[in-house]
Design an enzyme around this catalytic site. Structure first.
Site, PDB file in Angstrom:
ATOM      1  CE  LYS A  13      -1.997  -1.145   3.847  1.00  0.00           C
ATOM      2  NZ  LYS A  13      -1.230  -2.377   4.175  1.00  0.00           N
ATOM      3  NE  ARG A  88      -4.696  -1.405   9.831  1.00  0.00           N
ATOM      4  CZ  ARG A  88      -3.229  -0.941   9.192  1.00  0.00           C
ATOM      5  NH1 ARG A  88      -3.520   0.198   8.772  1.00  0.00           N
ATOM      6  NH2 ARG A  88      -2.387  -1.701   9.319  1.00  0.00           N
ATOM      7  NE  ARG A 127       7.757  -2.168   6.496  1.00  0.00           N
ATOM      8  CZ  ARG A 127       6.520  -2.136   6.552  1.00  0.00           C
ATOM      9  NH1 ARG A 127       5.920  -1.470   5.626  1.00  0.00           N
ATOM     10  NH2 ARG A 127       5.862  -2.641   7.732  1.00  0.00           N
ATOM     11  NE  ARG A 160       6.195  -0.099  10.370  1.00  0.00           N
ATOM     12  CZ  ARG A 160       4.887  -0.286   9.626  1.00  0.00           C
ATOM     13  NH1 ARG A 160       5.097   0.432   8.317  1.00  0.00           N
ATOM     14  NH2 ARG A 160       3.992  -1.115   9.854  1.00  0.00           N
ATOM     15  NE  ARG A 171       2.104  -4.794  11.307  1.00  0.00           N
ATOM     16  CZ  ARG A 171       3.087  -4.693  10.319  1.00  0.00           C
ATOM     17  NH1 ARG A 171       4.462  -5.308  10.765  1.00  0.00           N
ATOM     18  NH2 ARG A 171       2.994  -3.989   9.284  1.00  0.00           N
TER      19      ARG A 171
HETATM   20  P1  AP5 Z   1       4.879  -1.591   1.907  1.00  0.00           P
HETATM   21  O1  AP5 Z   1       4.508  -0.774   0.698  1.00  0.00           O
HETATM   22  O2  AP5 Z   1       5.620  -0.981   3.054  1.00  0.00           O
HETATM   23  O3  AP5 Z   1       3.510  -2.244   2.348  1.00  0.00           O
HETATM   24  P2  AP5 Z   1       2.187  -1.725   3.276  1.00  0.00           P
HETATM   25  O4  AP5 Z   1       1.002  -2.279   2.503  1.00  0.00           O
HETATM   26  O5  AP5 Z   1       2.152  -0.176   3.226  1.00  0.00           O
HETATM   27  O6  AP5 Z   1       2.391  -2.545   4.635  1.00  0.00           O
HETATM   28  P3  AP5 Z   1       2.426  -1.795   6.131  1.00  0.00           P
HETATM   29  O7  AP5 Z   1       3.347  -2.901   6.906  1.00  0.00           O
HETATM   30  O8  AP5 Z   1       3.150  -0.449   6.057  1.00  0.00           O
HETATM   31  O9  AP5 Z   1       1.190  -1.988   6.223  1.00  0.00           O
HETATM   32  P4  AP5 Z   1       0.418  -1.784   7.868  1.00  0.00           P
HETATM   33  O10 AP5 Z   1      -1.139  -1.681   7.186  1.00  0.00           O
HETATM   34  O11 AP5 Z   1       0.695  -3.101   8.421  1.00  0.00           O
HETATM   35  O12 AP5 Z   1       1.021  -0.676   8.544  1.00  0.00           O
HETATM   36  P5  AP5 Z   1       0.598   0.636   8.937  1.00  0.00           P
HETATM   37  O13 AP5 Z   1       1.751   1.633   9.155  1.00  0.00           O
HETATM   38  O14 AP5 Z   1      -0.653   1.108   8.100  1.00  0.00           O
HETATM   39  O15 AP5 Z   1       5.595  -2.952   1.531  1.00  0.00           O
HETATM   40  C1  AP5 Z   1       6.222  -3.613   2.422  1.00  0.00           C
HETATM   41  C2  AP5 Z   1       7.673  -4.186   1.883  1.00  0.00           C
HETATM   42  O16 AP5 Z   1       7.540  -4.881   0.617  1.00  0.00           O
HETATM   43  C3  AP5 Z   1       8.558  -2.863   1.453  1.00  0.00           C
HETATM   44  O17 AP5 Z   1       9.846  -3.328   1.939  1.00  0.00           O
HETATM   45  C4  AP5 Z   1       8.426  -2.939   0.007  1.00  0.00           C
HETATM   46  O18 AP5 Z   1       9.440  -2.330  -0.733  1.00  0.00           O
HETATM   47  C5  AP5 Z   1       8.240  -4.421  -0.578  1.00  0.00           C
HETATM   48  N1  AP5 Z   1       7.043  -4.431  -1.563  1.00  0.00           N
HETATM   49  C6  AP5 Z   1       6.075  -3.585  -1.949  1.00  0.00           C
HETATM   50  N2  AP5 Z   1       5.556  -3.976  -2.850  1.00  0.00           N
HETATM   51  C7  AP5 Z   1       5.858  -5.236  -3.274  1.00  0.00           C
HETATM   52  C8  AP5 Z   1       6.158  -6.049  -4.458  1.00  0.00           C
HETATM   53  N3  AP5 Z   1       4.848  -6.112  -5.291  1.00  0.00           N
HETATM   54  N4  AP5 Z   1       6.891  -7.226  -4.511  1.00  0.00           N
HETATM   55  C9  AP5 Z   1       8.093  -7.316  -3.800  1.00  0.00           C
HETATM   56  N5  AP5 Z   1       8.154  -6.398  -2.747  1.00  0.00           N
HETATM   57  C10 AP5 Z   1       7.397  -5.398  -2.668  1.00  0.00           C
HETATM   58  O19 AP5 Z   1      -0.035   0.366  10.383  1.00  0.00           O
HETATM   59  C11 AP5 Z   1       0.875   0.297  11.383  1.00  0.00           C
HETATM   60  C12 AP5 Z   1       0.256   0.013  12.688  1.00  0.00           C
HETATM   61  O20 AP5 Z   1      -0.371   1.290  13.063  1.00  0.00           O
HETATM   62  C13 AP5 Z   1      -1.167  -0.840  12.897  1.00  0.00           C
HETATM   63  O21 AP5 Z   1      -0.611  -2.139  13.082  1.00  0.00           O
HETATM   64  C14 AP5 Z   1      -1.878  -0.255  13.875  1.00  0.00           C
HETATM   65  O22 AP5 Z   1      -1.352  -0.449  15.179  1.00  0.00           O
HETATM   66  C15 AP5 Z   1      -1.734   1.333  13.281  1.00  0.00           C
HETATM   67  N6  AP5 Z   1      -2.768   1.760  12.689  1.00  0.00           N
HETATM   68  C16 AP5 Z   1      -2.595   2.440  11.603  1.00  0.00           C
HETATM   69  N7  AP5 Z   1      -3.720   2.531  11.032  1.00  0.00           N
HETATM   70  C17 AP5 Z   1      -4.672   2.134  11.698  1.00  0.00           C
HETATM   71  C18 AP5 Z   1      -6.113   2.279  11.545  1.00  0.00           C
HETATM   72  N8  AP5 Z   1      -6.714   2.706  10.589  1.00  0.00           N
HETATM   73  N9  AP5 Z   1      -6.757   1.575  12.594  1.00  0.00           N
HETATM   74  C19 AP5 Z   1      -6.276   1.282  13.713  1.00  0.00           C
HETATM   75  N10 AP5 Z   1      -4.865   1.458  14.160  1.00  0.00           N
HETATM   76  C20 AP5 Z   1      -4.065   1.675  12.982  1.00  0.00           C
END
Ligand code: AP5
Length: 216
Positions: A13, A88, A127, A160, A171
Site C-alpha cells: 500500500k 481498517r 523492509r 520498523r 498483524r
Molecule cells: P509496503 O508498501 O511498506 O507495504 P504496506 O502495505 O504499506 O505495509 P505496512 O506494513 O506499512 O502496512 P500496515 O497496514 O501493517 O502498517 P501501517 O503503517 O498502516 O511494502 C512492504 C515491503 O515490501 C517494502 O519493503 C516494499 O519495498 C516491499 N514491496 C512492496 N510491494 C512489493 C512487491 N509488489 N513485490 C515485492 N516487494 C514489495 O500500520 C501500522 C500500525 O499502526 C498498525 O498495526 C496499527 O497498530 C496502527 N494503525 C494504522 N492505521 C490504523 C487504523 N486505520 N486503525 C487502527 N490502527 C491503525
C-alpha cells in the site's frame, strides 16, 4: 482522485501510494505514518497508540477516525487524496462515508491488493525505512544503492519495531479478523477494484494505472 488502498500488512500500500501521489499530485494519508510520528514526538496520542502498535493490534477506532477527519479538512485534500491503511474496520469505513458526505465528497475507487499472506511475512522482514525522509526500501526487492543508507537523503535505514515475525503474525490475524470484511463491504458498494499484489512492484503499478484510466 479519491482513493483507498486496501490490503494486509506488507501488501504494498505504502509503496504504491508514494507513486500515486507523484502522478496525481494529491496527498497520501497514511494513518500508520501519522501514528508513528506521534509516537516519535511523544504526544499524548502517541503515548496511547504505542502499546497497540507494538503489539500489532489496531489503535481504537475513535483515535484514528479523529486523525483522518482532521486531515481531510486540510486544503491539500481539496483535489483528492490516497488513503493508505484507513479504514481498517467497518466502523472506520462507516465514519469515513459520513465524514465525506458532510463535505459533499465520496470515494472514487477502492484498490484492493490481492496477496498471499504467507509471502508477506518475508516481505515485511526485509523492509527498511529511512529514518530521515521516510523513504521505503526492501533488502531484496527494492534495495538502496549503498547498503543501510537512503538513496534520497543519505540517512540510516532502520527496521520498523512492528516488523518482527511474532508481531507480523498478529498483524496478519488482525487483518483477517477485522479488516478483510472491508473487501466485501466495498464490493457491495460497487467501489472495489482488485489488483494482483504479488507481481513485481512495477507491474502492480501498471495494473493500478490501468484500473485508474476510467477516473482520469
Ligand atoms: P509496503 O508498501 O511498506 O507495504 P504496506 O502495505 O504499506 O505495509 P505496512 O506494513 O506499512 O502496512 P500496515 O497496514 O501493517 O502498517 P501501517 O503503517 O498502516 O511494502 C512492504 C515491503 O515490501 C517494502 O519493503 C516494499 O519495498 C516491499 N514491496 C512492496 N510491494 C512489493 C512487491 N509488489 N513485490 C515485492 N516487494 C514489495 O500500520 C501500522 C500500525 O499502526 C498498525 O498495526 C496499527 O497498530 C496502527 N494503525 C494504522 N492505521 C490504523 C487504523 N486505520 N486503525 C487502527 N490502527 C491503525
Amino acid at each position: 482522485m479519491k482513493l483507498i488502498l486496501l490490503g494486509p500488512p506488507g501488501a504494498g500500500k505504502g509503496t504504491q501510494a508514494k507513486m500515486l501521489i507523484e502522478r496525481y499530485s494529491v496527498p497520501q494519508i497514511s494513518t500508520g505514518d501519522i501514528l508513528r510520528a506521534a509516537v516519535k514526538e511523544g504526544s499524548p496520542m502517541g503515548v496511547k497508540a504505542k502499546a497497540f502498535m507494538d503489539a500489532g493490534s489496531l489503535v481504537p477506532d475513535e483515535v484514528v477516525v479523529g486523525i483522518v477527519e482532521e486531515r481531510l479538512k486540510k486544503s491539500d485534500c481539496s483535489n483528492g487524496f490516497i488513503l493508505d491503511g484507513f479504514p481498517r474496520t467497518i466502523p472506520q469505513a462507516d465514519a469515513l462515508t459520513s465524514t465525506l458526505a458532510v463535505m459533499g465528497k465520496d470515494i472514487d475507487a477502492v484498490i484492493s491488493l490481492d496477496v498471499d499472506i504467507e509471502a508477506l511475512v518475508a516481505r515485511l522482514a526485509g523492509r527498511r525505512t529511512c529514518e530521515g525522509c521516510g523513504a521505503g526500501y526492501h533488502v531484496v526487492y527494492e534495495p538502496s544503492a549503498q547498503e543501510g543508507l537512503c538513496d534520497k537523503c543519505g540517512s540510516f535505514l532502520i527496521q520498523r519495531e512492528d516488523d518482527k515475525e511474532s508481531t507480523i503474525r498478529n498483524r496478519m490475524k488482525v487483518y483477517t479478523d477485522q479488516t478483510s470484511p472491508l473487501v466485501e463491504y466495498y464490493r457491495n458498494a460497487g467501489l472495489l477494484k482488485t489488483v494482483d499484489g504479488m507481481l513485481p512492484i512495477e507491474e502492480v503499478w501498471s495494473e493500478i494505472l490501468a484500473v485508474l484510466k476510467d477516473f482520469e
